[in-house]
Design an enzyme around this catalytic site. Structure first.
Site, short mmCIF file in Angstrom:
data_model
loop_
_atom_site.label_atom_id
_atom_site.label_comp_id
_atom_site.label_asym_id
_atom_site.label_seq_id
_atom_site.Cartn_x
_atom_site.Cartn_y
_atom_site.Cartn_z
CG ASP A 17 -13.41 15.11 30.88
OD1 ASP A 17 -14.01 16.22 30.92
OD2 ASP A 17 -14.01 14.02 30.87
CG ASN A 19 -11.15 21.68 33.25
OD1 ASN A 19 -10.30 20.97 33.76
ND2 ASN A 19 -10.95 22.35 32.12
N GLY A 20 -15.16 20.88 35.11
CA GLY A 20 -16.47 21.26 35.65
C GLY A 20 -16.72 20.61 37.00
CD1 TRP A 22 -10.23 20.17 40.93
CD2 TRP A 22 -10.92 22.27 40.53
NE1 TRP A 22 -9.40 21.02 41.62
CE2 TRP A 22 -9.80 22.32 41.39
CE3 TRP A 22 -11.51 23.47 40.14
CZ2 TRP A 22 -9.27 23.51 41.88
CZ3 TRP A 22 -10.99 24.66 40.62
CH2 TRP A 22 -9.89 24.67 41.49
NE ARG A 30 -19.53 23.13 33.26
CZ ARG A 30 -19.20 21.83 33.22
NH1 ARG A 30 -19.62 21.02 34.15
NH2 ARG A 30 -18.47 21.38 32.22
CG HIS A 34 -13.44 25.54 31.84
ND1 HIS A 34 -13.31 24.21 31.50
CD2 HIS A 34 -14.78 25.81 31.76
CE1 HIS A 34 -14.51 23.70 31.23
NE2 HIS A 34 -15.42 24.65 31.39
CB THR A 63 -16.37 19.21 16.59
OG1 THR A 63 -16.33 17.81 16.89
CG2 THR A 63 -15.17 19.57 15.74
CD1 TRP A 66 -18.37 23.82 18.35
CD2 TRP A 66 -18.27 25.95 19.08
NE1 TRP A 66 -17.22 24.39 17.86
CE2 TRP A 66 -17.13 25.70 18.28
CE3 TRP A 66 -18.42 27.22 19.65
CZ2 TRP A 66 -16.16 26.66 18.04
CZ3 TRP A 66 -17.45 28.17 19.40
CH2 TRP A 66 -16.34 27.89 18.61
CG LEU A 127 6.71 19.83 24.18
CD1 LEU A 127 6.53 18.31 24.16
CD2 LEU A 127 6.23 20.39 25.53
NE ARG A 184 -12.42 11.48 29.09
CZ ARG A 184 -13.35 11.77 28.22
NH1 ARG A 184 -13.42 11.10 27.10
NH2 ARG A 184 -14.24 12.72 28.45
C1 IPE Z 1 -13.70 15.81 25.88
O1 IPE Z 1 -14.36 16.01 27.09
C2 IPE Z 1 -13.27 17.12 25.30
C3 IPE Z 1 -12.24 17.84 26.06
C4 IPE Z 1 -11.67 17.46 27.15
C5 IPE Z 1 -11.85 19.09 25.48
P1 IPE Z 1 -15.94 16.14 27.19
O2 IPE Z 1 -16.22 16.43 28.62
O3 IPE Z 1 -16.47 17.07 26.19
O4 IPE Z 1 -16.41 14.66 26.81
P2 IPE Z 1 -17.73 13.87 27.17
O5 IPE Z 1 -18.89 14.73 26.79
O6 IPE Z 1 -17.69 13.60 28.63
O7 IPE Z 1 -17.63 12.60 26.38
C1 IPE Z 2 -12.89 19.53 30.21
O1 IPE Z 2 -13.60 19.61 31.40
C2 IPE Z 2 -12.82 20.86 29.49
C3 IPE Z 2 -13.62 20.92 28.27
C4 IPE Z 2 -14.35 19.95 27.76
C5 IPE Z 2 -13.63 22.18 27.55
P1 IPE Z 2 -15.17 19.52 31.46
O2 IPE Z 2 -15.72 20.90 31.36
O3 IPE Z 2 -15.69 18.54 30.47
O4 IPE Z 2 -15.38 18.98 32.93
P2 IPE Z 2 -16.48 17.93 33.41
O5 IPE Z 2 -16.29 16.71 32.58
O6 IPE Z 2 -17.81 18.58 33.19
O7 IPE Z 2 -16.16 17.72 34.85
MG MG Z 3 -16.03 16.56 30.57
#
Ligand code: IPE
Ligand code: IPE
Ligand code: MG
Length: 236
Positions: A17, A19-20, A22, A30, A34, A63, A66, A127, A184
């Site tokens: 978690d 990526n966005g 960052w 965003r 990723h 899930t 989306w 692994l 996490r």
């Molecule tokens: C959990 O992260 C799912 C993944 C890392 C793939 P999210 O970013 O979707 O979770 P929330 O919405 O912050 O709980």
């Molecule tokens: C995790 O990073 C990747 C996915 C959930 C696919 P996020 O995209 O949730 O990144 P933040 O939480 O918005 O920074």
């Molecule tokens: Mg996230």
């Protein structure tokens, strides 16, 4: 602090978690977060293989993901395609790859590539990597319940034969040990529908680093934190 340090975790699970955030911090779209996150996933996989971790599960797409803008979902699926094309490399490095989650709504080309990668790596003994793609813990449990209910309906099993051992065989992670350690990054302190059944006695390590900045050093830190925990499993 416990007297004795725990052995290395057998199964590490990571919620990739941040990526966005960052990307946002750098004024980038965003999707660039990723992209970097996918590279880090490759680095961490290789590192786990190097230090001899037997099982690694990574949360790549939930899930619930989306709900994001179509453009972002498409970009993540394209990164998945790149990873799948590249997966031959891991195959040759003795990595066994599984995809856990509901594959039915995925694009046909992705489904085909997943099948090839899972079959191609099925004899590997290094692994084991589980990529959680369109994964939700509730969905996994509900699907297991549906399948068991069908078996009862068809008189293949009796309701009173349903126990924890049997139930587990209907999960995506059937036959694998539960995660010892769930990491996490990104500073969020929640499970977000990840491995709900399997995490019953997992140790959680939350870290303030964003996933694209995550390095093997952070993994070492999380493992060390884990090894200093006192796991009691309800005992004393
Ligand atoms: C959990 O992260 C799912 C993944 C890392 C793939 P999210 O970013 O979707 O979770 P929330 O919405 O912050 O709980
Ligand atoms: C995790 O990073 C990747 C996915 C959930 C696919 P996020 O995209 O949730 O990144 P933040 O939480 O918005 O920074
Ligand atoms: Mg996230």
């Amino acid at each position: 602090m416990p007297q004795q340090i725990l052995p290395m975790p057998e199964h590490i699970a990571i919620i990739m978690d941040g990526n966005g955030r960052w990307a946002k911090k750098r004024g980038l779209p965003r999707t660039m977060g990723h992209k970097k996150g996918a590279q880090v996933f490759g680095d961490i996989t290789r590192y786990c293989q190097k230090i001899g971790v037997p099982y690694l599960t990574v949360y790549a797409f939930s899930t619930e993901n989306w709900k994001r803008p179509q453009e972002e979902v498409d970009a993540i699926m394209d990164l998945m395609r790149e990873y799948l094309k590249d997966a031959r490399r891991y195959e040759q490095e003795n990595v066994r790859t599984f995809f856990i989650g509901d594959k039915s709504p995925l694009a046909d080309d992705i489904k085909d590539m997943i099948q090839r990668v899972e079959e191609g790596s099925s004899q590997n003994t290094g692994l084991t990597v589980n990529v959680a793609l369109n994964y939700g813990g509730r969905n996994e449990i509900m699907t297991a319940v549906q399948r068991i209910a069908k078996e009862v309906e068809d008189n293949k099993i009796k309701a009173n034969q349903v126990n924890e051992q049997l139930f587990e065989t209907y999960l995506y992670t059937s036959g694998q040990p539960d995660p010892d350690l769930i990491i996490r990054p990104s500073g969020e302190h929640r499970i977000s529908n990840f491995l709900l059944w399997q995490c019953a006695y997992s140790e959680f390590v939350y870290m303030d680093v964003l996933w694209p900045d995550f390095t093997p050093k952070h993994l070492d830190e999380a493992i060390l934190a884990y090894r200093n925990r006192d796991r009691r499993f309800g005992g004393i």
